[in-house]
Design an enzyme around this catalytic site. Structure first.
Site, short mmCIF file in Angstrom:
data_model
loop_
_atom_site.label_atom_id
_atom_site.label_comp_id
_atom_site.label_asym_id
_atom_site.label_seq_id
_atom_site.Cartn_x
_atom_site.Cartn_y
_atom_site.Cartn_z
NE ARG A 57 -2.90 0.12 3.30
CZ ARG A 57 -2.41 0.64 4.43
NH1 ARG A 57 -2.13 1.93 4.50
NH2 ARG A 57 -2.21 -0.11 5.50
CE1 TYR A 110 -17.65 8.96 -16.41
CE2 TYR A 110 -16.42 9.18 -14.37
CZ TYR A 110 -17.20 8.44 -15.22
OH TYR A 110 -17.54 7.16 -14.88
CG ASP A 183 -9.77 13.76 -16.13
OD1 ASP A 183 -9.06 13.14 -16.94
OD2 ASP A 183 -10.79 13.27 -15.59
CE LYS A 208 -12.52 5.67 -18.61
NZ LYS A 208 -13.54 4.70 -18.32
N1 PLP Z 1 -12.22 11.07 -15.93
C1 PLP Z 1 -12.80 10.90 -17.13
C2 PLP Z 1 -12.71 12.00 -18.15
C3 PLP Z 1 -13.50 9.73 -17.42
O1 PLP Z 1 -14.08 9.59 -18.63
C4 PLP Z 1 -13.59 8.72 -16.42
C5 PLP Z 1 -14.34 7.47 -16.69
O2 PLP Z 1 -14.98 7.30 -17.69
C6 PLP Z 1 -12.98 8.93 -15.19
C7 PLP Z 1 -12.30 10.10 -14.98
C8 PLP Z 1 -13.07 7.90 -14.11
O3 PLP Z 1 -12.21 6.84 -14.37
P1 PLP Z 1 -12.35 5.38 -13.72
O4 PLP Z 1 -13.53 4.73 -14.34
O5 PLP Z 1 -11.05 4.73 -14.05
O6 PLP Z 1 -12.54 5.60 -12.25
#
Ligand code: PLP
Length: 403
Positions: A57, A110, A183, A208
């Site tokens: 961890r 998101y 992000d 992704k």
């Molecule tokens: N940020 C964006 C732009 C996303 O599209 C997503 C998920 O689709 C996330 C964060 C969250 O990612 P995770 O599903 O790996 O938690």
């Protein structure tokens, strides 16, 4: 003669191998804990244990390998892997904000990030004010309205594909002592490097494009070493660490990152141009098209010729037609998520943004018939033929094209 403990036997054999061999890929240290000696105790006490190899961890060689590889991709000093993209976002924001602090965030986000801000962080006494991603006047006014701990946005918003002017928003934020967190999931590090443009912290859903094979949920935070250390302390206490096997898969996928992204982006550009010429499509959003409202921002701030592998478009006939169109596809798969080697399509109003109210959808620019395409590595001509046949099959009689 005393019988050696099992671990000693293993260690002797392993040390023998390790002294003679160097693996060309990172081995999987699928291991929760590591033997301690006087040196490691001293390192732990002096260094606080973060990033050290004594308990997974806190740190693990395979996980650290993946983090370093992403830090290099993003041009950052350091990185820490997390158990998901949401873990990366939550751990970062809770490292940078306290009760009573304020966040200025882009309104195009998101769905779960927005939920985190609106429902969870506000419940902890952190105030959030929203601005339009691409409206510099709104950013300036909101940041001037009061002390702000964090400015938060997606470099390319999910799913509207609005482009953040990172250098200008970073400048506005820094003028007020605010840190900019970006992000970079949707645009990808292949397309834009927010840290080089002035952002302070970059977060990713490594689920992704970074992993790209739709078989791992993971996240990552990239920044200067001191900031990453602060986030890493919370990864330890919140328990948002990544499992070594998942980290190994991310590390493996990064070997083909540039190849995958190059091919995916080329196909996305071709598909976007084709969609723009289709009478069945009302609007196409792709930052590489001259018609995109933020094309100039992408041209000025993104890497030369790179515009990402995400395309959004509006089919005529609203959400019902969009649903029929999605079902009629044969190569493109109807599923949420993005960035994988397989092309995926979804309708944001009932997937990534399912928690938005109709008013919020409207305000966020998610109108009827909007679909989101994540372009994979299949043959582009095959993808075009599939989109074409599904648009034709689901055309309303008035708009039907001769076959
Ligand atoms: N940020 C964006 C732009 C996303 O599209 C997503 C998920 O689709 C996330 C964060 C969250 O990612 P995770 O599903 O790996 O938690």
């Amino acid at each position: 003669m005393t019988t050696p403990r099992q671990s000693e036997r293993w260690t002797e054999a392993a040390r023998g191998y390790l002294s003679r061999t160097t693996p060309v890929v990172p081995p999987i240290y699928q291991c929760t804990t590591f033997e301690l000696d006087d040196d490691s105790y001293r390192d732990i006490v002096e260094g606080g244990g973060f990033g050290q190899t004594w308990y997974t961890r806190f740190g693990n060689p395979t996980v650290a390998w993946a983090a370093d590889a992403v830090a290099r991709l993003e041009g950052g000093e350091a990185a820490v892997m997390t158990s998901s993209g949401m873990a990366a976002i939550t751990t970062t924001l809770l490292s940078l904000c306290r009760a009573g602090d304020r966040i200025v965030a882009a309104r195009e986000l998101y769905g779960d990030t927005r939920d985190l801000l609106v429902r969870d962080l506000s419940g902890l006494g952190i105030r959030v004010d929203f601005v339009a991603t691409a409206d510099l006047g709104q950013w300036e006014a909101a940041l001037a309205a009061g002390p702000t701990a964090v400015a938060y946005a997606e470099s390319l918003s999910n799913p509207q594909l609005r482009v953040l002017d990172i250098p200008r928003v970073a400048e506005l934020a820094h003028r007020r002592g605010t840190r900019l967190v970006v992000d970079n999931t949707f645009a990808s590090a292949f397309t834009v490097q927010p840290l080089a443009l002035g952002a302070d912290v970059v977060v990713h859903s490594a689920t992704k494009f970074l992993n790209g094979h739709s078989d791992v949920v993971a996240g990552v935070v990239v920044a200067d070493a001191a900031s990453v250390r602060e986030v890493q302390r919370r990864v330890v206490t919140f328990g948002t660490c990544l499992d070594p096997h998942a980290a190994f898969l991310v590390a493996r996928a990064l070997h083909t990152y540039q190849l995958r992204l190059g091919r995916q982006a080329d196909a996305a550009a071709r598909i976007a141009r084709w969609l723009e010429g289709s009478p069945e499509v009302m609007e196409v959003r792709y930052p590489g098209l001259g018609s995109h409202p933020d094309a100039a921002v992408a041209e000025r701030t993104w890497r030369s010729g790179r515009r990402g592998a995400m395309v959004a478009f509006v089919v005529g006939g609203g959400n019902d037609r969009a649903a029929r169109f999605l079902r009629a596809l044969k190569v493109v798969r109807e599923a949420t998520s993005l960035g994988g080697v397989e092309t995926l399509i979804s309708a944001p109003h009932n997937s990534s943004q399912f928690s938005y109210t109709p008013q919020e959808l409207d305000l966020a620019g998610i109108g009827p018939g909007l679909v989101r395409l994540s372009v994979g590595i299949e043959d582009a001509a095959e993808l075009l033929a599939d989109l074409d046949q599904a648009l034709r099959r689901t055309a309303t009689p008035a708009a039907a094209q001769p076959t």
